[in-house]
Scaffold this active site. Structure first.
Site, PDB file in Angstrom:
ATOM      1  N   ASP A 114       0.825  -1.204   0.000  1.00  0.00           N
ATOM      2  CA  ASP A 114       0.000   0.000   0.000  1.00  0.00           C
ATOM      3  C   ASP A 114       0.863   1.258   0.000  1.00  0.00           C
ATOM      4  O   ASP A 114       0.593   2.211  -0.737  1.00  0.00           O
ATOM      5  CB  ASP A 114      -0.969  -0.004   1.184  1.00  0.00           C
ATOM      6  CG  ASP A 114      -0.288  -0.269   2.533  1.00  0.00           C
ATOM      7  OD1 ASP A 114       0.894  -0.679   2.568  1.00  0.00           O
ATOM      8  OD2 ASP A 114      -0.970  -0.084   3.570  1.00  0.00           O
ATOM      9  N   THR A 137      -6.354   2.470   8.587  1.00  0.00           N
ATOM     10  CA  THR A 137      -6.199   1.689   9.810  1.00  0.00           C
ATOM     11  C   THR A 137      -4.960   2.142  10.561  1.00  0.00           C
ATOM     12  O   THR A 137      -4.966   2.323  11.781  1.00  0.00           O
ATOM     13  CB  THR A 137      -6.102   0.190   9.476  1.00  0.00           C
ATOM     14  OG1 THR A 137      -7.264  -0.187   8.728  1.00  0.00           O
ATOM     15  CG2 THR A 137      -6.018  -0.639  10.745  1.00  0.00           C
TER      16      THR A 137
END
Length: 275
Positions: A114, A137
């Site tokens: 990511d 997150t």
């Protein structure tokens, strides 16, 4: 942007810790983006594969499917289900599809896909040094120099993780969902919940501001600052230091990696300055 002649189609899937995002590129244009709960259970995988099935239903050709993941178990379950339904072959980032980005890391095997994809997308679109914030997150703040080299960055808990930790590791602090605090109440928490919300917001924004200062000093110039992720808009939508909040930057990174691997088919990227 690429020239109007480009009509290539690509289904991009990014598996995150909490959410999985699925969308379809028609050339440079990203359409039909949906979020799904990340999980390897039957319901979660079926939800993702149903969208993929809908995206491939309106074409007679097999649309390429590229998946990135921070959770190998979930991505393996998705790929297996897509294959069993005959929807196409799933190609994986850093396996069949490389992220063609130089770095200065001590151990690149530990960096999440990511982070690399967001950094690569940001540089390909901005074409200059970038600080890339991903507020999900976890909150990551990474730096890419003016040559497109990834230098790493910082990782900290995201808003929900901080609130959850305070509730689970104390006797009296409540369980809360994050919501932007009302500016009219001022900068001082007037009750416990208000104080917790202000605390996690200040922790997140303070992390980003401190990182921006340190990275600019390291680079001896002020890079462009971008933010992405589920909490990016609520944290940085009106922030004076964050120049762009970009939806689904990781999916754009998948597209950019696919284009790099298929350069002859896609033609020359004539990109513009800025995102």
């Amino acid at each position: 942007l690429l020239s109007a002649r480009m009509s290539q189609r690509l289904i991009a899937i990014s598996v995150g810790n909490t959410r999985t995002r699925v969308g379809c590129f028609e050339g440079e244009e990203l359409n039909n983006v949906q979020g799904h709960l990340s999980g390897s259970g039957e319901a979660e995988v079926a939800s993702i594969c149903k969208q993929v099935e809908e995206l491939v239903a309106d074409t007679h050709d097999k649309t390429p499917i590229v998946i990135s993941s921070v959770n190998a178990k979930v991505s393996a379950a998705i790929a297996m289900e897509i294959d069993s339904r005959g929807l196409g072959q799933v190609m994986r980032i850093q396996k069949e599809v490389a992220v063609p980005m130089q770095h200065t890391l001590d151990d690149a095997s530990t960096v999440g896909q990511d982070r690399l994809l967001c950094a690569y997308a940001a540089f390909k679109r901005a074409k200059q040094a970038c600080i890339v914030i991903d507020a999900g997150t976890a909150i990551t703040v990474d730096f890419v120099d003016g040559e497109g080299v990834f230098h790493g960055g910082a990782i900290a808990p995201g808003l929900t993780m901080m609130l959850k930790a305070m509730h689970e590791h104390t006797a009296a602090l409540p369980s809360l969902e994050y919501a932007a605090p009302d500016p009219a109440r001022g900068p001082l928490g007037k009750d416990t919940s208000h104080a917790m919300i202000l605390g996690v917001r200040n922790a997140a924004v303070g992390l980003v501001y401190r990182s921006i200062d340190l990275y600019a000093a390291f680079y001896e110039a002020y890079p462009q600052v971008l933010a992405t992720g589920g909490d990016a808009a609520v944290l940085f939508g009106e922030d004076e230091l964050v120049e762009h909040v970009v939806q689904d930057l990781q999916l754009v990174g998948i597209l950019e990696c696919w284009k790099a691997m298929n350069e002859d088919e896609y033609g020359e990227d004539e990109g513009d300055e800025g995102v």
